[in-house]
Design a protein around this motif. Structure first.
Motif, short mmCIF file in Angstrom:
data_model
loop_
_atom_site.label_atom_id
_atom_site.label_comp_id
_atom_site.label_asym_id
_atom_site.label_seq_id
_atom_site.Cartn_x
_atom_site.Cartn_y
_atom_site.Cartn_z
N UNK A 81 7.13 -34.04 7.04
CA UNK A 81 7.74 -35.05 8.09
C UNK A 81 7.19 -34.77 9.65
N UNK A 82 7.17 -33.60 9.57
CA UNK A 82 6.31 -33.22 11.33
C UNK A 82 5.43 -32.69 11.43
N UNK A 83 4.79 -32.56 10.46
CA UNK A 83 2.87 -33.14 10.53
C UNK A 83 2.37 -34.47 10.35
N UNK A 84 3.05 -35.08 9.43
CA UNK A 84 2.68 -36.08 8.53
C UNK A 84 1.96 -37.03 10.09
N UNK A 85 1.28 -37.33 10.16
CA UNK A 85 0.81 -38.90 11.19
C UNK A 85 2.20 -39.98 10.83
N UNK A 86 2.02 -40.83 12.27
CA UNK A 86 3.29 -41.57 12.35
C UNK A 86 3.44 -42.75 11.00
N UNK A 87 2.07 -43.29 10.53
CA UNK A 87 1.89 -44.71 9.73
C UNK A 87 1.82 -43.68 8.65
N UNK A 88 1.91 -42.27 8.00
CA UNK A 88 2.27 -41.46 7.03
C UNK A 88 3.78 -41.25 6.68
N UNK A 89 4.72 -40.41 7.96
CA UNK A 89 6.17 -40.38 7.64
C UNK A 89 6.98 -41.21 6.89
N UNK A 90 6.62 -41.81 7.15
CA UNK A 90 7.70 -43.53 5.94
C UNK A 90 7.65 -42.81 5.53
N UNK A 91 6.91 -42.12 3.89
CA UNK A 91 7.01 -41.71 2.99
C UNK A 91 8.03 -40.19 2.67
N UNK A 92 7.76 -40.10 3.47
CA UNK A 92 8.97 -38.06 3.24
C UNK A 92 10.12 -39.06 3.51
N UNK A 93 10.24 -39.75 5.23
CA UNK A 93 11.63 -40.24 5.28
C UNK A 93 11.86 -41.56 4.43
N UNK A 94 11.71 -41.67 3.59
CA UNK A 94 12.41 -42.68 2.61
C UNK A 94 13.03 -41.92 1.71
N UNK A 95 12.06 -41.10 1.49
CA UNK A 95 12.55 -39.82 0.24
C UNK A 95 14.42 -39.33 0.85
N UNK A 96 14.33 -38.26 2.18
CA UNK A 96 15.44 -38.05 2.42
C UNK A 96 16.19 -38.68 2.82
N UNK A 97 16.27 -40.53 3.25
CA UNK A 97 17.53 -40.58 3.16
C UNK A 97 17.86 -41.66 1.48
N UNK A 98 16.70 -41.32 0.73
CA UNK A 98 17.03 -41.55 -0.80
C UNK A 98 18.26 -39.96 -1.27
N UNK A 99 17.48 -39.42 -0.94
CA UNK A 99 18.46 -37.61 -1.14
C UNK A 99 19.93 -37.99 -0.11
N UNK A 100 19.70 -38.09 0.90
CA UNK A 100 20.97 -38.15 1.61
C UNK A 100 22.06 -39.23 1.80
N UNK A 101 22.02 -40.48 0.68
CA UNK A 101 22.63 -41.62 0.09
C UNK A 101 23.17 -40.72 -0.88
N UNK A 102 22.60 -40.02 -2.25
CA UNK A 102 23.19 -39.25 -3.48
C UNK A 102 24.25 -38.72 -2.80
N UNK A 103 23.35 -37.46 -1.60
CA UNK A 103 24.34 -36.51 -1.42
C UNK A 103 25.93 -37.66 -0.58
N UNK A 104 25.86 -38.72 0.00
CA UNK A 104 26.76 -39.17 0.36
C UNK A 104 27.94 -39.65 -1.04
N UNK A 105 26.97 -40.14 -1.89
CA UNK A 105 27.30 -40.54 -2.81
C UNK A 105 28.38 -40.05 -3.65
N UNK A 106 27.71 -38.47 -3.96
CA UNK A 106 28.32 -37.29 -4.04
C UNK A 106 29.41 -37.36 -3.78
N UNK A 107 29.79 -36.91 -2.82
CA UNK A 107 31.20 -36.99 -1.24
C UNK A 107 32.23 -37.34 -1.89
N UNK A 108 31.51 -38.49 -1.83
CA UNK A 108 32.90 -39.71 -1.87
C UNK A 108 33.61 -39.29 -3.31
N UNK A 109 32.93 -39.01 -4.19
CA UNK A 109 33.59 -38.76 -5.52
C UNK A 109 34.29 -36.97 -5.57
#
Length: 898
Positions: free
Chosen positions: A855-883
């Motif tokens: 994400x740090x080395x990507x162009x601004x218009x391509x960073x969403x490819x990585x941020x969306x995956x990071x968000x998905x990983x974070x959401x799954x981790x939150x779900x696992x934490x609640x469980x």
């Protein structure tokens, strides 16, 4: 079909009957059994066609019962009507064979009185026992008069006929019709069938085509030769014109059998090759140039052998005359071999002079020589020793041709010569005639030498033949030009001045140029004279020039078809060529030369005028049937079903293409054309493989308690080299063998060379090899090595292969592949991006550092490819934490109190 038969679904009768033409015999038998209960009038044509085609006993029984169930008491009349409409004799015989035990003697007599076309075949079947008369309806004796009128022999058990000692297998073959299994059994016996009474059995001679056709389809050379020998034993010479045509259609089979027979010792010549020489005499005019050369070489390779006990002089001269008929250039070695064979025969005193007469063109026996009796007596005494013969030959040469030494003549041994004055005179002298003799002196001397040959000593015979070849070279025209000129000059006859346009000159380059130029002369007589003179010249360009003149209508002289230069369609389509003349020429070509001309003949058949259309069809019917079907297959497959008219009535090997075409014809309502196709089911195994099949079945049925020792596997370096250098198919076979033979034991380290090979093959240009190497790596290497090799496929050019590698690494959770997987989130193909996203998300928190770096080395218009995956990983981790009660800190999960 069995279910339809049990339900008596007669509405499906036609559909079930169509299965009677299925290539599988079991399906045909099931269809026949079903029609016994579910038959309908629409199935009758299919039943009759199957009865006229198949000779399987079990199938025919079921077909006959099914036909009776549909038509009832009209079965006999139906079979008679179908037999009368049959297009070939085999179909008619098979249809009539279904009347076994039903036909009456009265019915046969009624059919004979009405001149029915089925009578000859029906009488033959009744006489052979193939069709038995109905009980109480009469006997074969009641049919004696029609049997005699149609030339059908009475049965063996008829009153007044002596019992024959015929071969039981041959008798079965003649009684039941052609059967390849019986024919192969006859051919495999130690001795071939006898030829006694073969001329009295037309049925035996009628099977010649079947024997040769079976031999042509047999791969084993020895069995093919024995089949040809059996055919000639049952159909010996002399042959009729129709039988010669059959032999001409199988010239390749005959020449191959001759080549096999001549490969043995001298006994093979007497036993087999000797029988085939007569056949080669009959088919020699039909042999192409390519087939003549092997036959000539085989004839010259034969060891000297006697003529098989025949005392006729023509027997020893047969191979020698066959060489000349095949267009071979005769040399002294051919003559010496023929003379050696003559001296091994029963009557060398007749056979040897016959060979010499054939070689030098001397008239046969009964022609007296013009030499005086005293000179002949001196010659007979001189041939007893080489020295005396050499002395006589020297004195004859000193005297000169035309002035022989005549001992005992007036003048007692002096040479008859003319004085110089007399030589300048124009009138005759007392000592010489006014005109030269009718026969040149050398020809008379040559005849005397041939007559003296039988009394010559063995050591003097070669010198005697040398003298003959000096007087008349082998394979040359009569060597008398200079002698005739000298005799004419000595007699005072005026010499005709030589002119440049003389056609009787010896062959030369100048004569060749003159004759070729005359082919374009304005006078038809001069063109015809030039073509007649050039017709026998062996040069290919001369043959082509004569052919072009004939094809353009300049001459009516048909060129010789034995030229070594094959005819191509370019000659027949050149400007000015008349198609009718081209077809007349094609009719004289051997069958082996016709397949290359098929496209041109088909074009003439399609677009030519009526005469050309008929001639092209006749020429195409001479092409071997299966070869013609193969050449027409692309156009038939493209939908040009009208070409099937060229195949009607020919015996064709059933192929999927012809089966589909036949079915399509019936679908289009062209049943008449479909019925004209005669498709034969080829054997599942080639003829001659029955012993191999029996041995294989025996080995399968016999339990083997002793394991067979496996063969030594090839060394590993050899397999590795073969995998690197071989074709793709061979490389994949080697990979399979490496997995089977070199897979390491659990816990053992694999071979280093294997790993290097698989890594190299993962970059192979063929995708099948790359995938096969990947599967092999899973069986050969440990988990980490397999994952490392799988990561190489992430750079594969095929998106499907890349997606497979991504999924494999994702399931294995192999962390070293994370940077490459993260890079694939920006792949051009959506399916690769989706697989990479799922794989990276599956790594969970371990993928966060790689994603943040990307994400740090990507162009601004391509960073969403990585941020969306990071968000998905974070959401799954939150779900696992609640469980689980854990905490999330910068993408990491820590255990809580729970």
């Amino acid at each position: 079909m069995l279910a339809l038969g049990t339900a008596r679904a007669d509405w499906a009768g036609e559909s079930v009957a169509a299965c009677l033409h299925h290539p599988n015999m079991n399906i045909r038998k099931t269809a026949a059994a079903t029609l016994l209960h579910a038959g309908a009038p629409a199935s009758v044509p299919h039943l009759l066609r199957a009865l006229g085609r198949d000779d399987n006993p079990g199938l025919r029984t079921a077909l006959t019962r099914a036909l009776g169930a549909v038509v009832g008491d009209a079965r006999t009349a139906t079979l008679f009507a179908a037999a009368e409409a049959a297009g070939d004799e085999r179909t008619r015989r098979l249809l009539l064979s279904a009347l076994d035990g039903e036909v009456t003697a009265r019915a046969v007599l009624a059919l004979d009185a009405g001149a029915s076309p089925v009578v000859p075949a029906l009488l033959a079947l009744v006489a052979d026992g193939g069709v038995r008369l109905a009980d109480g309806s009469g006997s074969v004796a009641d049919l004696a008069e029609p049997l005699a009128r149609h030339g059908v022999p009475m049965p063996p058990d008829a009153p007044g006929r002596a019992a024959t000692g015929a071969d039981p297998d041959v008798a079965t073959l003649l009684r039941t019709g052609w059967d390849p299994e019986i024919a192969l059994r006859i051919a495999r016996r130690p001795a071939p069938p006898e030829t006694a009474d073969a001329h009295e059995i037309p049925a035996a001679r009628a099977l010649l085509d079947h024997w040769l056709d079976l031999a042509a389809r047999t791969d084993e050379a020895g069995l093919r030769s024995r089949l040809v020998r059996c055919a000639l034993r049952l159909c010996p010479g002399p042959w009729s014109a129709g039988e010669v045509a059959v032999l001409a259609r199988h010239t390749g089979t005959v020449t191959d059998a001759f080549g096999t027979a001549t490969g043995g010792e001298a006994a093979g010549f007497v036993g087999e090759a000797g029988e085939l020489i007569d056949v080669l005499h009959a088919v020699a005019p039909h042999l192409s140039a390519g087939r003549r050369l092997p036959v000539v070489e085989a004839l010259r390779a034969l060891p000297p052998a006697g003529p098989g006990g025949s005392s006729g002089p023509e027997a020893a001269a047969s191979p020698f005359s066959l060489l000349r008929q095949l267009g071979a250039v005769l040399v002294r070695a051919d003559l010496d071999r023929a003379l050696a064979a003559a001296h091994l025969g029963a009557d060398p005193w007749r056979t040897a002079p016959a060979v010499l007469r054939e070689a030098f063109g001397v008239p046969g026996e009964g022609v007296t020589t013009e030499e005086p009796a005293a000179w002949q007596a001196e010659l007979a005494a001189a041939v007893r020793t080489p020295e005396a013969l050499a002395e006589l030959r020297g004195r004859n040469a000193t005297a000169g041709v035309g002035a022989p030494i005549h001992p005992g003549a007036e003048g007692g041994g002096r040479v008859v010569e003319r004085s110089p004055r007399a030589a300048n005179a124009t009138g005759p002298t007392v000592e010489e005639p006014a005109h030269p003799p009718a026969v040149p002196r050398s020809r008379s001397l040559l005849r005397a030498l041939v007559e003296a040959y039988p009394g010559a000593a063995a050591e003097a015979r070669a010198h005697l033949v040398d003298w003959m070849t000096e007087l008349q070279p082998l394979d040359a025209p009569e060597w008398t030009i200079a002698e005739t000129r000298s005799a004419n000059a000595a007699a005072g006859a005026p010499a005709r001045p030589a002119r440049a346009d003389d056609l009787d000159q010896p062959r030369s380059a100048a004569q060749r140029s003159r004759l070729l130029a005359m082919l374009d002369a304005g006078s038809p007589e001069r063109r015809t004279a030039a073509a007649s003179a050039l017709r026998r010249w062996p040069e290919p360009d001369v043959s082509r020039a004569v052919l072009r003149a004939y094809l353009r209508g300049l001459t009516d002289v048909l060129p010789d078809t034995s030229s070594t230069d094959p005819v191509h369609d370019g000659e027949l389509t050149a400007p000015g060529v008349l198609p009718d003349r081209a077809l007349r020429w094609v009719e004289r070509l051997p069958e082996d030369d016709l397949p290359p001309l098929v496209p041109l003949l088909v074009e003439w058949w399609e677009h030519g005028p009526p005469a050309v259309h008929a001639g092209a069809r006749t020429a195409l019917r001479r092409v071997p049937a299966d070869a013609l079907a193969h050449l027409l297959a692309p156009r038939i497959e493209a939908g040009e079903l009208g070409l099937l008219d060229l195949l009607t009535g020919l015996r064709l090997l059933r192929t999927p293409l012809l089966t589909r075409a036949e079915r399509l014809l019936r679908t289009e309502g062209r049943a008449d054309l479909a019925d004209g196709l005669v498709l034969l089911d080829g054997p599942l195994r080639a003829p001659g493989t029955a012993p191999e099949d029996a041995a294989a079945l025996a080995s399968l049925r016999t339990p083997s308690w002793a394991p067979v020792a496996p063969a030594d596997p090839p060394p590993l370096p050899e397999l590795l080299d073969l995998a690197r250098t071989g074709p793709p198919g061979r490389t994949r076979e080697v990979l399979t063998r490496l997995v089977e033979e070199y897979a390491p034991a659990p816990g053992a380290r694999p071979e280093t060379e294997l790993c290097a090979l698989v890594e190299e093959l993962l970059r192979h240009p063929r995708a099948g090899v790359r995938l096969h190497a990947h599967r092999a790596s899973r069986a050969l290497f440990d988990r980490d090595t397999h994952a490392r090799l799988t990561a190489l496929l992430l750079a594969d050019p095929l998106p499907d292969v890349v997606r497979m590698a991504v999924r494999t690494l994702g399931r294995a959770a192999w962390a070293p592949a994370l940077p490459d997987l993260v890079r694939l989130l920006d792949h051009a193909k959506p399916m690769v991006r989706s697989a990479a996203r799922d794989a990276v998300v599956g790594f969970g928190g371990a993928a966060v550092p790689a994603l943040r770096r990307a994400e740090a080395h990507a162009r601004p218009d391509r960073r969403s490819l990585y941020t969306e995956v990071l968000a998905q990983i974070t959401d799954e981790q939150v779900t696992d934490k609640q469980a689980t009660g854990g905490q999330v800190t910068d993408g990491r999960i820590t255990d809580g109190e729970a």
